[in-house]
Design an enzyme around this catalytic site. Structure first.
Site, PDB file in Angstrom:
ATOM      1  N   SER A  47       0.765  -1.360  -0.041  1.00  0.00           N
ATOM      2  CA  SER A  47      -0.065  -0.139   0.186  1.00  0.00           C
ATOM      3  C   SER A  47       0.974   1.101  -0.032  1.00  0.00           C
ATOM      4  O   SER A  47       1.494   1.553   1.002  1.00  0.00           O
ATOM      5  CB  SER A  47      -0.899  -0.125   1.299  1.00  0.00           C
ATOM      6  OG  SER A  47      -1.494   1.188   1.527  1.00  0.00           O
TER       7      SER A  47
ATOM      8  N   LYS B  31      31.059  -0.502   3.330  1.00  0.00           N
ATOM      9  CA  LYS B  31      31.194  -0.406   4.704  1.00  0.00           C
ATOM     10  C   LYS B  31      32.260  -1.455   5.070  1.00  0.00           C
ATOM     11  O   LYS B  31      32.250  -2.749   4.756  1.00  0.00           O
ATOM     12  CB  LYS B  31      29.923  -0.928   5.207  1.00  0.00           C
ATOM     13  CG  LYS B  31      30.068  -0.859   6.769  1.00  0.00           C
ATOM     14  CD  LYS B  31      28.615  -1.140   7.387  1.00  0.00           C
ATOM     15  CE  LYS B  31      28.644  -1.714   8.933  1.00  0.00           C
ATOM     16  NZ  LYS B  31      27.365  -2.201   9.439  1.00  0.00           N
TER      17      LYS B  31
HETATM   18  C1  LIG Z   1      15.605   3.455  13.266  1.00  0.00           C
HETATM   19  C2  LIG Z   1      15.924   2.523  12.500  1.00  0.00           C
HETATM   20  C3  LIG Z   1      17.041   2.059  11.869  1.00  0.00           C
HETATM   21  C4  LIG Z   1      17.216   1.004  11.195  1.00  0.00           C
HETATM   22  N1  LIG Z   1      18.665   1.001  10.530  1.00  0.00           N
HETATM   23  C5  LIG Z   1      18.926  -0.371   9.995  1.00  0.00           C
HETATM   24  C6  LIG Z   1      20.295  -0.490   9.568  1.00  0.00           C
HETATM   25  O1  LIG Z   1      21.182   0.442   9.513  1.00  0.00           O
HETATM   26  N2  LIG Z   1      20.287  -1.863   8.909  1.00  0.00           N
HETATM   27  C7  LIG Z   1      19.496  -2.903   8.845  1.00  0.00           C
HETATM   28  O2  LIG Z   1      19.739  -3.774   8.479  1.00  0.00           O
HETATM   29  N3  LIG Z   1      18.363  -2.525   9.316  1.00  0.00           N
HETATM   30  C8  LIG Z   1      18.022  -1.334  10.095  1.00  0.00           C
HETATM   31  N4  LIG Z   1      16.612  -1.121  10.217  1.00  0.00           N
HETATM   32  C9  LIG Z   1      15.813  -2.168   9.937  1.00  0.00           C
HETATM   33  C10 LIG Z   1      15.070  -2.059   8.558  1.00  0.00           C
HETATM   34  O3  LIG Z   1      14.717  -0.660   8.280  1.00  0.00           O
HETATM   35  C11 LIG Z   1      14.212  -2.919   8.422  1.00  0.00           C
HETATM   36  O4  LIG Z   1      14.527  -4.357   8.750  1.00  0.00           O
HETATM   37  C12 LIG Z   1      13.747  -3.104   7.001  1.00  0.00           C
HETATM   38  O5  LIG Z   1      13.703  -1.652   6.169  1.00  0.00           O
HETATM   39  C13 LIG Z   1      12.511  -4.086   6.522  1.00  0.00           C
HETATM   40  O6  LIG Z   1      11.294  -3.441   6.971  1.00  0.00           O
HETATM   41  P1  LIG Z   1      10.084  -4.036   6.473  1.00  0.00           P
HETATM   42  O7  LIG Z   1      10.032  -4.385   5.006  1.00  0.00           O
HETATM   43  O8  LIG Z   1       9.988  -5.110   7.373  1.00  0.00           O
HETATM   44  O9  LIG Z   1       8.920  -3.121   6.833  1.00  0.00           O
HETATM   45  P2  LIG Z   1       8.296  -1.918   6.288  1.00  0.00           P
HETATM   46  O10 LIG Z   1       9.581  -1.066   5.673  1.00  0.00           O
HETATM   47  O11 LIG Z   1       7.551  -1.153   7.262  1.00  0.00           O
HETATM   48  O12 LIG Z   1       7.471  -2.379   4.931  1.00  0.00           O
HETATM   49  C14 LIG Z   1       6.018  -2.778   5.334  1.00  0.00           C
HETATM   50  C15 LIG Z   1       5.463  -2.867   4.183  1.00  0.00           C
HETATM   51  O13 LIG Z   1       4.078  -3.387   4.258  1.00  0.00           O
HETATM   52  C16 LIG Z   1       2.939  -2.640   3.652  1.00  0.00           C
HETATM   53  N5  LIG Z   1       1.598  -2.700   4.271  1.00  0.00           N
HETATM   54  C17 LIG Z   1       1.726  -2.666   5.849  1.00  0.00           C
HETATM   55  N6  LIG Z   1       0.110  -2.699   6.282  1.00  0.00           N
HETATM   56  C18 LIG Z   1      -0.200  -2.892   5.133  1.00  0.00           C
HETATM   57  C19 LIG Z   1      -1.782  -3.201   4.777  1.00  0.00           C
HETATM   58  N7  LIG Z   1      -2.577  -3.163   5.556  1.00  0.00           N
HETATM   59  N8  LIG Z   1      -2.013  -3.445   3.255  1.00  0.00           N
HETATM   60  C20 LIG Z   1      -0.968  -3.449   2.348  1.00  0.00           C
HETATM   61  N9  LIG Z   1       0.244  -3.353   2.627  1.00  0.00           N
HETATM   62  C21 LIG Z   1       0.711  -3.187   3.907  1.00  0.00           C
HETATM   63  C22 LIG Z   1       3.596  -1.338   3.676  1.00  0.00           C
HETATM   64  O14 LIG Z   1       2.987  -0.536   2.493  1.00  0.00           O
HETATM   65  C23 LIG Z   1       5.123  -1.746   3.359  1.00  0.00           C
HETATM   66  O15 LIG Z   1       5.155  -1.994   2.004  1.00  0.00           O
HETATM   67  C24 LIG Z   1      16.402   0.076  10.943  1.00  0.00           C
HETATM   68  C25 LIG Z   1      14.973   0.397  11.625  1.00  0.00           C
HETATM   69  C26 LIG Z   1      14.747   1.348  12.254  1.00  0.00           C
HETATM   70  C27 LIG Z   1      13.456   1.550  12.709  1.00  0.00           C
END
Ligand SMILES: Cc1cc2nc3c(=O)[nH]c(=O)nc-3n(C[C@H](O)[C@H](O)[C@H](O)COP(=O)(O)OP(=O)(O)OC[C@H]3O[C@@H](n4cnc5c(N)ncnc54)[C@H](O)[C@@H]3O)c2cc1C
Length: 503
Positions: free
Chosen positions: A40, A79
Site C-alpha cells: 500500500s 562499509k
Molecule cells: C531507526 C531504525 C534504523 C534502522 N537501521 C537499520 C540498518 O542500519 N540496517 C539494517 O539492516 N536494518 C535497519 N533497520 C531495520 C530496517 O529498516 C528493516 O529491517 C527493513 O527496512 C525492513 O522493513 P520491512 O520491509 O520489514 O517493513 P516496512 O518497511 O515497514 O514495510 C512494510 C510494508 O508493508 C506494507 N503494509 C503494511 N500494512 C499493510 C496493509 N494493511 N495493506 C497493504 N500493505 C501493507 C507497507 O505498505 C510496506 O510496503 C532500521 C530500523 C529502524 C526503525
C-alpha cells in the site's frame, strides 16, 4: 504426510523485506509457482536501514544483481565495519571491523597467541592486526581476494545504501522477472475455519487475494502473523531499552567514510552513514531517559552538514515474534521482530529468514516438524545476535548519565553472562555452531573495545616460542598497513569500477 506443491505465494508488504523475499523466492521457484506482492503506497515503508553486513553480498549474488548497477541505483558506498565512540568510556573509541584478525594458517589461533603476547607486552593494538581496520582508518577500500595467500583474503566488505532506493531497485528487478505487484490496502485477513490457516486477504476496494503460502512483510504491524494468527511478542525492553529513533539526512561535506559511526549520547547513540549523495544520521534512544525534543536538538547539533529534512520519528519495541512461522504464514523483517539497529543486523535477518525458508520450503501439508525446525534455528540466530548487541550496553564503564548507569547495571541473559565470564576469566571465545552470525573476532573486538580485559589466558599458548610468534605478528601488522596504504581511496574505487551514480 506429503501435500501438493506450493503453487502460489503472496508476499504482503513492499518494504525491503518484501522485495528481498519476492526476488529470492521467484528465483528459486521459477515458473512452478506464482509469486505476487501486495503493498500500500498510502501506508508506505519504514525507509531506514542503510547499513548492512557482509553476507548481503551473497544475497545480491543469489538473486543475480550486478554489483556496479546495484551500487549506482542505491547510491551505495562500501562499509568495512563500525567505529564506536564513547561506548566503553566517554572519551574512548574502538573499531569493530569485518573480516578476520591475524592471518591463517600460521596465526589461526589468533586470540590465544594474542593474549600470550599481550601478557609479555609484545602485542600491538587489536585493530593493528585487521586489514579492514587499516583500510577504514585510511579511507581506502578494495575487493576481497579468493587467494588464501593474499592479504586481501580476509577483506570482508558490506554496503551502506539508501534503503528506499534499494526497495525501488528490487521492485524494478522483480517486475522483469514475472512477479506481479498489486497496489492496495489489506483490510481483512480471512482464515480457514477448519484449521486457522490463512485463506485469503481482502483489499479496501473489495478484491480478494488467495495463496498457498503467505509471507508477512507488513513491518511492525505484523498484519497476518500477529493481527490474524496472534503469534505473540517476546518483549526484550528489559535488556534492550531503546524504543525511539529520529532519522535525518544531511548534506555531504567531505569524502565518504567506508564505515558506520556510532557515537554514544546521553540516552542512546547516534549513527552516521555516508552515502554517495548525502549522509544519513539518526539518534536511537530510550524515551524513559530523554524527552523527544531534547533528542532532536542533540541530533541536529551533531550533524556535519546542513539537515536536508525534518528529523523523522520512529517508535519500536525491541523483541521478537514468539512464533516466526505459523501455519501457512512466515513473518520476515520487522513483522518478525526488531533487535535495534546498532550492529546493522535487521536486513541480515531478513536474508537469513529467506535462505532458511528456501531450505525448509514446504508443500501444502505444511509439516509441523519442518516449521518447528525453521522456527528453532532462526530463533537461535536472533537470540545470539541479541546477546551480542546487549553486550555493547552491558559492558560500558560509563556512569555519567542515568541511562548509562541503567544499562551498565541491568540484568543480562544467562547465555551472555556466561560468555562474558569465560572471556574475562581466560580470554576464551567460542562460536555457537553454524547458527551464530558473529564470529569470535567480532566478540573479541567488542569485548576488548568496551574494556573487558581477560585476567589470564590459556597457558598452552605460552608454551610456544613467543619471540617467533611476536615476529610473525609484527610482520602481519606491517603487511596489512602496507597493503591498506596501496588500496585506492573510497570514492576513486567506486568511480573506477562504475559504482558511482554520477560517474
Ligand atoms: C531507526 C531504525 C534504523 C534502522 N537501521 C537499520 C540498518 O542500519 N540496517 C539494517 O539492516 N536494518 C535497519 N533497520 C531495520 C530496517 O529498516 C528493516 O529491517 C527493513 O527496512 C525492513 O522493513 P520491512 O520491509 O520489514 O517493513 P516496512 O518497511 O515497514 O514495510 C512494510 C510494508 O508493508 C506494507 N503494509 C503494511 N500494512 C499493510 C496493509 N494493511 N495493506 C497493504 N500493505 C501493507 C507497507 O505498505 C510496506 O510496503 C532500521 C530500523 C529502524 C526503525
Amino acid at each position: 504426510m506429503t501435500g501438493a506443491p506450493i503453487k502460489s505465494v503472496l508476499i504482503v508488504g513492499g518494504g525491503t523485506a518484501g522485495w528481498m523475499a519476492a526476488a529470492a523466492i521467484k528465483r528459486s521457484v521459477g515458473p512452478n509457482a506464482e509469486v505476487r506482492l501486495v503493498e500500500s503506497a498510502d501506508i508506505g515503508i519504514v525507509g531506514v536501514g542503510e547499513a548492512t553486513v557482509p553476507p548481503i553480498r551473497d544475497f545480491n549474488a543469489l538473486i543475480g544483481l550486478d554489483e556496479a548497477e546495484f551500487m549506482r541505483e542505491t547510491k551505495a558506498t562500501i562499509k568495512l565495519g563500525i567505529e564506536f565512540k564513547g561506548w566503553g568510556a566517554k572519551d574512548s573509541a574502538y573499531f569493530h571491523p569485518f573480516g578476520t584478525f591475524g592471518a591463517g594458517p600460521t596465526l589461526a589461533d589468533f586470540p590465544g597467541s594474542y593474549f600470550a603476547l599481550k601478557d609479555r607486552g609484545k602485542a600491538g593494538s587489536l585493530e593493528s592486526y585487521s586489514i579492514t581496520s587499516h583500510a577504514a582508518r585510511r579511507g581506502r577500500v578494495g575487493a576481497r581476494s579468493n587467494d588464501p595467500r593474499s592479504a586481501l583474503s580476509g577483506f570482508h566488505t558490506a554496503y551502506h545504501f539508501d534503503a528506499t532506493l534499494y526497495g525501488q531497485y528490487l521492485r524494478k528487478v522483480c517486475a522483469t522477472r514475472g512477479i506481479e505487484r498489486i497496489e492496495g490496502e489489506i483490510v481483512e485477513v480471512v482464515q480457514k475455519p477448519e484449521n486457522g490457516f490463512v485463506d485469503h486477504v481482502v483489499l479496501k476496494d473489495g478484491r480478494t487475494l488467495t495463496a498457498d503460502l503467505f509471507i508477512d512483510c507488513t513491518g511492525f504491524r505484523g498484519l497476518l502473523i500477529e493481527g490474524a494468527l496472534k503469534a505473540g511478542y517476546e518483549d526484550w525492553s528489559h535488556w534492550l531499552p531503546m524504543n525511539r529513533a529520529l532519522a535525518v539526512p544531511c548534506a555531504k561535506v567531505r569524502a565518504v567514510d567506508p564505515y558506520t559511526s556510532s557515537t554514544a549520547r546521553e540516552a542512546g547513540w547516534q549513527w552516521r552513514i555516508a552515502l554517495q549523495h548525502r549522509t544519513g544520521n539518526g539518534y536511537v534512544y530510550c524515551s524513559d531517559f530523554i524527552e523527544d525534543e531534547a533528542a532532536k536538538q542533540t541530533l541536529l547539533a551533531n550533524l556535519d552538514g546542513e539537515a536536508l529534512a525534518d528529523p523523522r520519528p520512529l517508535r519500536f519495541v525491541t523483541g521478537r515474534r514468539k512464533t516466526l512461522w505459523d501455519k501457512n504464514v512466515v513473518s520476515l523483517g520487522l513483522s518478525s521482530g526488531f533487535i535495534e539497529p546498532l550492529e546493522s543486523t535487521s536486513i541480515h535477518l531478513v536474508q537469513s529468514g529467506i535462505v532458511r525458508l528456501l531450505q525448509h520450503w514446504p508443500d501444502t501439508a505444511f509439516s509441523q516438524t519442518n516449521t518447528d525446525g525453521y522456527n528453532r534455528r532462526l530463533t537461535r540466530e536472533i537470540e545470539l545476535i541479541r546477546d551480542f548487541v546487549i553486550l555493547h550496553y552491558h559492558a560500558t564503564r560509563r556512569d555519567d548519565t542515568p541511562f548509562w548507569r541503567h544499562v551498565r547495571d541491568m540484568a543480562i541473559p544467562d547465555s551472555l553472562a556466561e560468555r562474558v565470564e569465560m572471556f574475562r576469566d581466560r580470554g576464551l571465545l567460542f562460536q555457537v555452531g553454524a547458527d551464530e552470525y558473529f564470529s569470535q573476532g567480532s566478540w573479541m573486538a567488542v569485548m576488548m573495545g568496551q574494556g573487558i580485559v581477560p585476567r589470564a589466558h590459556n597457558p598452552l599458548y605460552g608454551y610456544q616460542d613467543l619471540d617467533r610468534v611476536a615476529a610473525g605478528f609484527e610482520q602481519i601488522k606491517q603487511a596489512w598497513a602496507t597493503t591498506a596504504e596501496n588500496l585506492p581511496a573510497h570514492e576513486d574505487y567506486l568511480k573506477a569500477n562504475r559504482m558511482w551514480a554520477d560517474a
